[in-house]
Scaffold this active site. Structure first.
Site, PDB file in Angstrom:
ATOM      1  N   GLN A 155       0.792  -1.234   0.000  1.00 29.05           N
ATOM      2  CA  GLN A 155       0.000   0.000   0.000  1.00 29.05           C
ATOM      3  C   GLN A 155       0.823   1.283   0.000  1.00 29.05           C
ATOM      4  O   GLN A 155       0.485   2.227  -0.711  1.00 29.05           O
ATOM      5  CB  GLN A 155      -0.945   0.000   1.198  1.00 29.05           C
ATOM      6  CG  GLN A 155      -2.026   1.057   1.119  1.00 29.05           C
ATOM      7  CD  GLN A 155      -3.268   0.627   1.855  1.00 29.05           C
ATOM      8  OE1 GLN A 155      -4.086  -0.110   1.327  1.00 29.05           O
ATOM      9  NE2 GLN A 155      -3.395   1.073   3.088  1.00 29.05           N
ATOM     10  N   GLU A 209      -3.903   9.342  -0.529  1.00 29.35           N
ATOM     11  CA  GLU A 209      -3.268  10.085   0.560  1.00 29.35           C
ATOM     12  C   GLU A 209      -2.115  10.958   0.073  1.00 29.35           C
ATOM     13  O   GLU A 209      -1.292  11.409   0.863  1.00 29.35           O
ATOM     14  CB  GLU A 209      -2.802   9.105   1.643  1.00 29.35           C
ATOM     15  CG  GLU A 209      -3.978   8.375   2.285  1.00 29.35           C
ATOM     16  CD  GLU A 209      -3.565   7.411   3.381  1.00 29.35           C
ATOM     17  OE1 GLU A 209      -2.355   7.259   3.625  1.00 29.35           O
ATOM     18  OE2 GLU A 209      -4.463   6.791   3.986  1.00 29.35           O
ATOM     19  N   ASP A 246       3.776   0.271   4.584  1.00 30.55           N
ATOM     20  CA  ASP A 246       2.473  -0.286   4.933  1.00 30.55           C
ATOM     21  C   ASP A 246       2.204  -1.389   3.925  1.00 30.55           C
ATOM     22  O   ASP A 246       1.884  -1.121   2.766  1.00 30.55           O
ATOM     23  CB  ASP A 246       1.398   0.801   4.873  1.00 30.55           C
ATOM     24  CG  ASP A 246       0.007   0.264   5.194  1.00 30.55           C
ATOM     25  OD1 ASP A 246      -0.119  -0.936   5.500  1.00 30.55           O
ATOM     26  OD2 ASP A 246      -0.958   1.053   5.126  1.00 30.55           O
ATOM     27  N   LYS A 255       0.924   9.560  11.282  1.00 38.18           N
ATOM     28  CA  LYS A 255       0.818   9.159   9.875  1.00 38.18           C
ATOM     29  C   LYS A 255      -0.394   9.867   9.281  1.00 38.18           C
ATOM     30  O   LYS A 255      -1.538   9.504   9.578  1.00 38.18           O
ATOM     31  CB  LYS A 255       0.681   7.634   9.777  1.00 38.18           C
ATOM     32  CG  LYS A 255       0.645   7.089   8.358  1.00 38.18           C
ATOM     33  CD  LYS A 255       0.380   5.585   8.379  1.00 38.18           C
ATOM     34  CE  LYS A 255       0.285   5.026   6.967  1.00 38.18           C
ATOM     35  NZ  LYS A 255      -0.183   3.616   6.969  1.00 38.18           N
ATOM     36  N   ARG A 262      -6.914   8.783   7.912  1.00 40.09           N
ATOM     37  CA  ARG A 262      -7.505   7.798   7.022  1.00 40.09           C
ATOM     38  C   ARG A 262      -7.376   8.255   5.579  1.00 40.09           C
ATOM     39  O   ARG A 262      -7.071   9.410   5.298  1.00 40.09           O
ATOM     40  CB  ARG A 262      -9.000   7.576   7.345  1.00 40.09           C
ATOM     41  CG  ARG A 262      -9.319   7.100   8.745  1.00 40.09           C
ATOM     42  CD  ARG A 262      -8.577   5.863   9.190  1.00 40.09           C
ATOM     43  NE  ARG A 262      -8.762   4.686   8.365  1.00 40.09           N
ATOM     44  CZ  ARG A 262      -9.573   3.671   8.649  1.00 40.09           C
ATOM     45  NH1 ARG A 262     -10.318   3.711   9.738  1.00 40.09           N
ATOM     46  NH2 ARG A 262      -9.647   2.614   7.863  1.00 40.09           N
ATOM     47  N   SER A 263      -7.650   7.355   4.656  1.00 38.50           N
ATOM     48  CA  SER A 263      -7.550   7.716   3.236  1.00 38.50           C
ATOM     49  C   SER A 263      -8.632   8.711   2.841  1.00 38.50           C
ATOM     50  O   SER A 263      -8.412   9.581   1.997  1.00 38.50           O
ATOM     51  CB  SER A 263      -7.634   6.463   2.368  1.00 38.50           C
ATOM     52  OG  SER A 263      -8.799   5.725   2.648  1.00 38.50           O
ATOM     53  N   LYS A 267      -6.241   4.515  15.012  1.00 42.64           N
ATOM     54  CA  LYS A 267      -7.217   5.257  14.209  1.00 42.64           C
ATOM     55  C   LYS A 267      -8.506   5.310  15.013  1.00 42.64           C
ATOM     56  O   LYS A 267      -9.148   4.283  15.231  1.00 42.64           O
ATOM     57  CB  LYS A 267      -7.464   4.561  12.871  1.00 42.64           C
ATOM     58  CG  LYS A 267      -6.246   4.505  11.951  1.00 42.64           C
ATOM     59  CD  LYS A 267      -6.547   3.649  10.725  1.00 42.64           C
ATOM     60  CE  LYS A 267      -5.412   3.675   9.722  1.00 42.64           C
ATOM     61  NZ  LYS A 267      -5.640   2.730   8.596  1.00 42.64           N
ATOM     62  N   GLU A 273       4.247  -2.183   8.668  1.00 44.04           N
ATOM     63  CA  GLU A 273       2.843  -2.167   9.096  1.00 44.04           C
ATOM     64  C   GLU A 273       2.075  -3.281   8.406  1.00 44.04           C
ATOM     65  O   GLU A 273       2.191  -3.468   7.188  1.00 44.04           O
ATOM     66  CB  GLU A 273       2.238  -0.806   8.749  1.00 44.04           C
ATOM     67  CG  GLU A 273       0.762  -0.655   9.067  1.00 44.04           C
ATOM     68  CD  GLU A 273       0.220   0.691   8.607  1.00 44.04           C
ATOM     69  OE1 GLU A 273      -1.005   0.781   8.388  1.00 44.04           O
ATOM     70  OE2 GLU A 273       1.007   1.644   8.461  1.00 44.04           O
ATOM     71  N   ASP A 308      -2.242  -2.454  12.106  1.00 45.65           N
ATOM     72  CA  ASP A 308      -3.343  -1.568  11.716  1.00 45.65           C
ATOM     73  C   ASP A 308      -4.618  -2.402  11.611  1.00 45.65           C
ATOM     74  O   ASP A 308      -5.329  -2.578  12.602  1.00 45.65           O
ATOM     75  CB  ASP A 308      -3.006  -0.873  10.396  1.00 45.65           C
ATOM     76  CG  ASP A 308      -4.164  -0.026   9.854  1.00 45.65           C
ATOM     77  OD1 ASP A 308      -5.076   0.304  10.631  1.00 45.65           O
ATOM     78  OD2 ASP A 308      -4.165   0.300   8.655  1.00 45.65           O
TER      79      ASP A 308
END
Length: 428
Positions: free
Chosen positions: A166, A209, A246, A390, A368-369, A339, A287, A314
């Site tokens: 990712q 992102e 990630d 992040k 978040r995205s 998160k 991650e 995550d």
């Protein structure tokens, strides 16, 4: 005692153009807290339930009118004129009102919007910055700013899947201030944009992102290009600037097999692949190196890579206290990606953070995205003493709102950046 005068909400759009929830909490004192909540694309199966309208004729079913209506009607009716002692009591009332295990009746997006709006209103009522309010909630003293881990290259669900993992992120390791960290990142990002234009003929098109997303042939190239971009910018890879990844392994895991870079790998083989990347690239954090439900193999991943890098959970942990406790007991990780909307209230997220701290884990506070222009995440990361933050890349307004808020907090507090784990200096 704090008394809620009114709760209201409306639907807004996040950074992907999808609906999300914005809420206002008005207190009897006149203080008003307004908050918008984010939404994820790469979501864990154990996350709290975002309530969507599922009307295919409107936003392809992603509408949030039901969640908004729940705030304007049932939640408002239940909480208006209530005397509330603190955040924990407010969140407990919300959980009792919803009465499901995953917040699926009222919606985690509705519940979190109210939880955060109340917190911001109380901070204003008490005349203190939001980051100080968050610190007081955890019984913490302000000590450091979180060190940013910043998206450089993106793949997976954030970038159309042109490469399986990712994100590759920059860790400005030798930077001693947030200002310096962002300046270093800017230089590397621009070098990366020039490099990808030269190698792939691609303009600076970005993923959800803000990370660059050229057509890498495989993960190895993605990592090698990141190192090259660091060096082209005039920095030493692994000293001035390190890397984090990630992996988001759940998204290429099926029937017990990981489909990575056109290969089928067992859990053991993937662990060895990650270990080989650690040997050859300046990686300091991995991650979701395995899938969220590959519990049997996470301890082996931890044993293999934890001496050199953070083993960050995550989707694996979902900011869920029960999953965190299980991972601690199994020695399956040593870092939590926190998160707040994965769990749905500030109080539950605070409990997740506390559990990680008690286990001497590191904590990365994450966006978040699907983000908004709201900047409360920066205050949360400072107030809860996040080791890292992040947010995304240094493009896109919803990301920059949070980086700019961190610069503002730095200007107010003069706090240093947190050291990277296992080091005596601020740099690695």
């Amino acid at each position: 005692m704090t008394i809620i005068k009114q709760l209201s909400a409306w639907e807004i759009l996040d950074s992907r153009g999808r609906p999300t929830v914005k809420a206002r909490c008005t207190l009897n004192s006149g203080a008003v807290g307004v908050v918008s909540v984010p939404s994820g694309a790469s979501t864990g199966a154990a996350e709290a339930h975002e309530l969507r309208d599922n009307d295919p004729a409107r936003y392809r079913g992603f509408g949030c009118r039901k969640a908004v209506a729940n705030i304007n009607s049932e939640i408002n009716a239940a909480l208006v004129d209530r005397s509330i002692d603190d955040q924990h009591e407010l969140d407990a009332l919300l959980l009792a009102l919803d009465a499901t295990t995953n917040k699926s009746r009222l919606g985690a997006n509705a519940i979190l919007a109210v939880s955060l709006a109340f917190s911001r209103a109380v901070a204003l009522e008490q005349g203190r910055p939001l980051y100080q309010h968050f610190a007081t909630m955890q019984g913490l003293e302000l000590s450091t700013l979180p060190r940013p881990t910043i998206n450089l290259f993106s793949g997976g669900k954030h970038a159309g899947g042109q490469v399986d993992i990712q994100d590759v992120l920059l860790v400005p390791a030798s930077a001693q201030t947030m200002d310096e960290a962002l300046a270093v990142t800017f230089a590397v990002y621009q070098s990366a944009a020039e490099l990808t234009l030269k190698k792939y003929g691609t303009r600076s098109l970005t993923a959800d992102e803000g990370g660059l997303a050229p057509p890498f042939p495989n993960t190895e190239t993605m990592l090698a290009d990141a190192v090259e971009a660091i060096e082209l910018a005039g920095y030493r890879a692994g000293h001035d600037v390190a890397l984090a990844i990630d992996v988001a392994s759940s998204h290429f895991y099926q029937d017990g097999v990981y489909n990575l870079d056109h290969e089928q790998l067992t859990s053991s083989a993937l662990i060895e692949r990650l270990a080989s990347w650690l040997r050859r690239y300046p990686l300091v954090s991995i991650e979701d190196g395995l899938a969220e439900d590959d519990w049997d193999n996470w301890p082996a991943l931890y044993t293999r890579i934890s001496p050199q890098a953070l083993v960050l959970g995550d989707d694996f942990l979902c900011t869920n206290p029960a999953r965190i406790q299980r991972a601690i007991a199994n020695q399956a990780a040593n870092a939590l990606l926190l998160k707040v909307n994965q769990i749905g209230t500030l109080s539950e997220a605070a409990r997740a953070c506390q559990l990680a701290r008690l286990a001497q884990w590191r904590v990365t506070i994450s966006a978040r995205s699907g983000e908004t222009e709201d900047d409360w995440l920066a205050d949360l990361a400072v107030g809860w003493a996040g080791d890292q933050i992040k947010i995304g890349s240094i493009t896109h307004g919803e990301r920059l709102a949070k980086y700019n808020r961190l610069l503002e907090i730095e200007n107010e507090t003069h706090l240093p950046l947190a050291a990277w784990p296992g080091t005596s200096l601020r740099g690695i």
